[in-house]
Design a protein around this motif. Structure first.
Motif, PDB file in Angstrom:
ATOM      1  N   GLN A 110     -23.842   6.007  26.545  1.00 60.49           N
ATOM      2  CA  GLN A 110     -24.087   6.832  25.372  1.00 60.49           C
ATOM      3  C   GLN A 110     -25.294   6.296  24.607  1.00 60.49           C
ATOM      4  O   GLN A 110     -25.513   5.078  24.542  1.00 60.49           O
ATOM      5  N   VAL A 111     -26.068   7.200  24.029  1.00 61.34           N
ATOM      6  CA  VAL A 111     -27.186   6.838  23.160  1.00 61.34           C
ATOM      7  C   VAL A 111     -27.053   7.631  21.873  1.00 61.34           C
ATOM      8  O   VAL A 111     -26.460   8.707  21.852  1.00 61.34           O
ATOM      9  N   VAL A 112     -27.606   7.103  20.789  1.00 54.09           N
ATOM     10  CA  VAL A 112     -27.458   7.787  19.501  1.00 54.09           C
ATOM     11  C   VAL A 112     -28.646   7.483  18.600  1.00 54.09           C
ATOM     12  O   VAL A 112     -29.232   6.401  18.667  1.00 54.09           O
ATOM     13  N   GLY A 113     -29.014   8.460  17.799  1.00 53.43           N
ATOM     14  CA  GLY A 113     -30.013   8.277  16.764  1.00 53.43           C
ATOM     15  C   GLY A 113     -29.331   8.339  15.417  1.00 53.43           C
ATOM     16  O   GLY A 113     -28.417   9.152  15.210  1.00 53.43           O
ATOM     17  N   ILE A 114     -29.751   7.488  14.484  1.00 51.66           N
ATOM     18  CA  ILE A 114     -29.088   7.390  13.183  1.00 51.66           C
ATOM     19  C   ILE A 114     -30.086   7.647  12.062  1.00 51.66           C
ATOM     20  O   ILE A 114     -31.164   7.043  12.033  1.00 51.66           O
ATOM     21  N   ASP A 115     -29.707   8.532  11.170  1.00 47.22           N
ATOM     22  CA  ASP A 115     -30.501   8.796   9.971  1.00 47.22           C
ATOM     23  C   ASP A 115     -29.768   8.208   8.770  1.00 47.22           C
ATOM     24  O   ASP A 115     -28.608   8.554   8.513  1.00 47.22           O
ATOM     25  N   LEU A 116     -30.421   7.317   8.048  1.00 41.48           N
ATOM     26  CA  LEU A 116     -29.836   6.714   6.849  1.00 41.48           C
ATOM     27  C   LEU A 116     -30.159   7.584   5.650  1.00 41.48           C
ATOM     28  O   LEU A 116     -31.301   8.015   5.478  1.00 41.48           O
ATOM     29  N   GLY A 117     -29.172   7.827   4.820  1.00 40.60           N
ATOM     30  CA  GLY A 117     -29.397   8.700   3.677  1.00 40.60           C
ATOM     31  C   GLY A 117     -28.574   8.304   2.468  1.00 40.60           C
ATOM     32  O   GLY A 117     -27.869   7.291   2.469  1.00 40.60           O
ATOM     33  N   LEU A 118     -28.694   9.117   1.430  1.00 39.76           N
ATOM     34  CA  LEU A 118     -27.961   8.885   0.189  1.00 39.76           C
ATOM     35  C   LEU A 118     -26.751   9.808   0.075  1.00 39.76           C
ATOM     36  O   LEU A 118     -25.709   9.411  -0.432  1.00 39.76           O
ATOM     37  N   LYS A 119     -26.890  11.048   0.559  1.00 41.11           N
ATOM     38  CA  LYS A 119     -25.746  11.957   0.554  1.00 41.11           C
ATOM     39  C   LYS A 119     -24.689  11.439   1.525  1.00 41.11           C
ATOM     40  O   LYS A 119     -23.501  11.365   1.206  1.00 41.11           O
ATOM     41  N   TYR A 120     -25.125  11.104   2.747  1.00 39.47           N
ATOM     42  CA  TYR A 120     -24.283  10.440   3.730  1.00 39.47           C
ATOM     43  C   TYR A 120     -24.855   9.055   3.974  1.00 39.47           C
ATOM     44  O   TYR A 120     -26.072   8.868   3.948  1.00 39.47           O
ATOM     45  N   PHE A 121     -23.998   8.100   4.247  1.00 37.95           N
ATOM     46  CA  PHE A 121     -24.485   6.757   4.568  1.00 37.95           C
ATOM     47  C   PHE A 121     -25.285   6.805   5.857  1.00 37.95           C
ATOM     48  O   PHE A 121     -26.418   6.322   5.923  1.00 37.95           O
ATOM     49  N   ILE A 122     -24.685   7.391   6.896  1.00 39.22           N
ATOM     50  CA  ILE A 122     -25.425   7.654   8.132  1.00 39.22           C
ATOM     51  C   ILE A 122     -25.028   9.022   8.667  1.00 39.22           C
ATOM     52  O   ILE A 122     -23.899   9.489   8.459  1.00 39.22           O
ATOM     53  N   ALA A 123     -25.967   9.675   9.327  1.00 39.67           N
ATOM     54  CA  ALA A 123     -25.716  10.903  10.080  1.00 39.67           C
ATOM     55  C   ALA A 123     -26.319  10.682  11.453  1.00 39.67           C
ATOM     56  O   ALA A 123     -27.472  10.267  11.560  1.00 39.67           O
ATOM     57  N   ASP A 124     -25.546  10.919  12.511  1.00 39.91           N
ATOM     58  CA  ASP A 124     -26.067  10.627  13.847  1.00 39.91           C
ATOM     59  C   ASP A 124     -26.409  11.892  14.615  1.00 39.91           C
ATOM     60  O   ASP A 124     -26.081  13.013  14.193  1.00 39.91           O
ATOM     61  N   SER A 125     -27.064  11.695  15.741  1.00 39.35           N
ATOM     62  CA  SER A 125     -27.559  12.809  16.549  1.00 39.35           C
ATOM     63  C   SER A 125     -26.440  13.565  17.253  1.00 39.35           C
ATOM     64  O   SER A 125     -26.683  14.615  17.857  1.00 39.35           O
ATOM     65  N   LYS A 126     -25.206  13.038  17.179  1.00 35.22           N
ATOM     66  CA  LYS A 126     -24.065  13.732  17.776  1.00 35.22           C
ATOM     67  C   LYS A 126     -23.368  14.656  16.783  1.00 35.22           C
ATOM     68  O   LYS A 126     -22.371  15.291  17.111  1.00 35.22           O
ATOM     69  N   GLY A 127     -23.863  14.668  15.556  1.00 34.87           N
ATOM     70  CA  GLY A 127     -23.293  15.535  14.532  1.00 34.87           C
ATOM     71  C   GLY A 127     -22.264  14.867  13.646  1.00 34.87           C
ATOM     72  O   GLY A 127     -21.700  15.514  12.760  1.00 34.87           O
ATOM     73  N   SER A 128     -22.011  13.577  13.860  1.00 32.21           N
ATOM     74  CA  SER A 128     -21.045  12.856  13.038  1.00 32.21           C
ATOM     75  C   SER A 128     -21.723  12.280  11.799  1.00 32.21           C
ATOM     76  O   SER A 128     -22.906  11.912  11.840  1.00 32.21           O
ATOM     77  N   VAL A 129     -20.975  12.208  10.713  1.00 37.81           N
ATOM     78  CA  VAL A 129     -21.508  11.629   9.479  1.00 37.81           C
ATOM     79  C   VAL A 129     -20.522  10.601   8.945  1.00 37.81           C
ATOM     80  O   VAL A 129     -19.316  10.695   9.167  1.00 37.81           O
ATOM     81  N   GLU A 130     -21.057   9.615   8.244  1.00 34.46           N
ATOM     82  CA  GLU A 130     -20.247   8.593   7.574  1.00 34.46           C
ATOM     83  C   GLU A 130     -20.523   8.707   6.087  1.00 34.46           C
ATOM     84  O   GLU A 130     -21.666   8.594   5.654  1.00 34.46           O
ATOM     85  N   PRO A 131     -19.515   9.001   5.281  1.00 35.08           N
ATOM     86  CA  PRO A 131     -19.741   9.190   3.847  1.00 35.08           C
ATOM     87  C   PRO A 131     -20.247   7.935   3.170  1.00 35.08           C
ATOM     88  O   PRO A 131     -19.941   6.817   3.586  1.00 35.08           O
ATOM     89  N   SER A 132     -21.044   8.121   2.136  1.00 41.73           N
ATOM     90  CA  SER A 132     -21.563   6.987   1.380  1.00 41.73           C
ATOM     91  C   SER A 132     -20.487   6.471   0.429  1.00 41.73           C
ATOM     92  O   SER A 132     -19.984   7.229  -0.412  1.00 41.73           O
ATOM     93  N   PRO A 133     -20.100   5.212   0.519  1.00 36.30           N
ATOM     94  CA  PRO A 133     -18.993   4.703  -0.300  1.00 36.30           C
ATOM     95  C   PRO A 133     -19.346   4.533  -1.769  1.00 36.30           C
ATOM     96  O   PRO A 133     -18.471   4.580  -2.630  1.00 36.30           O
ATOM     97  N   GLN A 134     -20.638   4.280  -2.083  1.00 38.52           N
ATOM     98  CA  GLN A 134     -21.111   4.131  -3.468  1.00 38.52           C
ATOM     99  C   GLN A 134     -20.253   3.139  -4.260  1.00 38.52           C
ATOM    100  O   GLN A 134     -19.711   3.454  -5.314  1.00 38.52           O
ATOM    101  N   PHE A 135     -20.167   1.934  -3.748  1.00 34.35           N
ATOM    102  CA  PHE A 135     -19.330   0.918  -4.383  1.00 34.35           C
ATOM    103  C   PHE A 135     -19.814   0.585  -5.798  1.00 34.35           C
ATOM    104  O   PHE A 135     -19.007   0.415  -6.709  1.00 34.35           O
ATOM    105  N   TYR A 136     -21.115   0.483  -5.974  1.00 35.19           N
ATOM    106  CA  TYR A 136     -21.638   0.159  -7.307  1.00 35.19           C
ATOM    107  C   TYR A 136     -21.381   1.300  -8.284  1.00 35.19           C
ATOM    108  O   TYR A 136     -20.959   1.077  -9.425  1.00 35.19           O
TER     109      TYR A 136
END
Length: 301
Positions: A75-101
């Protein structure tokens, strides 16, 4: 004490350490879940004490081989780092930004105000020590910041480990965070995201498990169409990529992550990629623990 090295000595059960550098520190009891009996005494290259808001920690630099053999995932993947989502990958999955601060900001501000109220300008002018109440408030405030920092670190570590375990190649943006935080409108959100910490763990786990991690230039990855390659300018507030040239419609972050993966696949083997077995920049001259932690793993006293 029968295990001795210049400057310090471990007890027989390695649950205590004695410093002999004439600083008057003496013997300290070691607390923590890591067992130093797993390592030969010659593997411990350096020991130092580090002060944190919640106490002192002993840092052990241990010379070990951290590499772990794993089965390819194909498997290979591309990752986009962002503010709305912490990461969004080329497979269509997203990881929400936890915003701890952001979530702890009210508590931090309240603790900071309490600290400020106990500060005495007269004592400072007289060059005398501030009151005990002030120092207690200062420690409470520092501990809250430390908690946020550790939450962010553990989150980045968990996500990076998951990404590396699931893929043989990971492509991500080579962001210059130091310059990005100069934007006063986004500085707080960028710092809260922890992109640099995530990248460090990503490269570390890539080296440990023999996976390829490649940083690609971020220029136009959000604007170029991943379907036809044409440039489609858009503002930060535009969250959907709509290409007028080929009518391709996709989420902005998904479009960017596909472009990042494509760049990563063309970059492998050239400058900027970490091939299997190569040592990434963070590991040059570093001593690592066999459990996968970096040199600054903390052992509370």
């Amino acid at each position: 004490m029968n295990t001795r090295l210049p400057g310090w000595a471990l007890s027989e059960n390695r649950k205590a350490i004695t410093f002999r550098d004439k600083k008057g520190i003496g013997t300290l009891k070691l607390k923590g879940t890591y067992d130093l009996n797993h390592y030969n005494i010659k593997q411990i290259k350096r020991v130092r004490l580090v002060r944190r808001a919640d106490g002192y920690y002993a840092q052990f630099a241990v010379d070990v081989d951290i590499k772990v053999e794993t089965q390819p995932t194909l498997q290979v993947v591309g990752i986009d780092l962002g503010l709305k989502y912490f990461i969004a990958d080329s497979k269509g999955s997203v990881e929400p930004s936890p915003q701890f601060y952001r979530k702890s900001e009210k508590q931090l501000n309240r603790a900071n105000r309490k600290k400020s109220k106990k500060f005495s300008p007269a004592r400072k002018k007289a060059k005398t020590r501030q009151s005990s109440n002030y120092h207690k408030a200062r420690v409470r405030y520092a501990r809250k910041h430390l908690r946020v920092s550790r939450q962010r670190k553990e989150y980045c570590k968990r996500v990076a480990h998951s990404v590396i375990q699931s893929n043989d190649l990971v492509a991500y943006e080579d962001l210059n965070v130091k310059n990005m935080v100069k934007n006063r409108h986004l500085a707080k959100s960028i710092s809260d995201a922890g992109w640099s910490t995530f990248r460090q763990w990503l490269e570390y786990f890539g080296h440990k498990y023999g996976k390829v991690t490649v940083a690609v230039p971020p220029h136009n990855t959000s604007h170029n169409c991943s379907n036809c390659g044409e440039k489609v300018k858009k503002s930060l507030s535009t969250r959907t990529h709509v290409c007028p040239h080929c009518n391709y419609v996709a989420d902005r972050d998904l479009n960017a992550s596909i472009n990042i993966l494509r760049l990563g696949l063309t970059t492998v083997g050239h400058t900027g990629s970490y091939a299997w077995g190569d040592l990434p920049s963070w590991a040059v001259g570093a001593s690592l623990l066999s459990n996968g932690e970096s040199v600054n793993q903390e052992f509370p006293l």
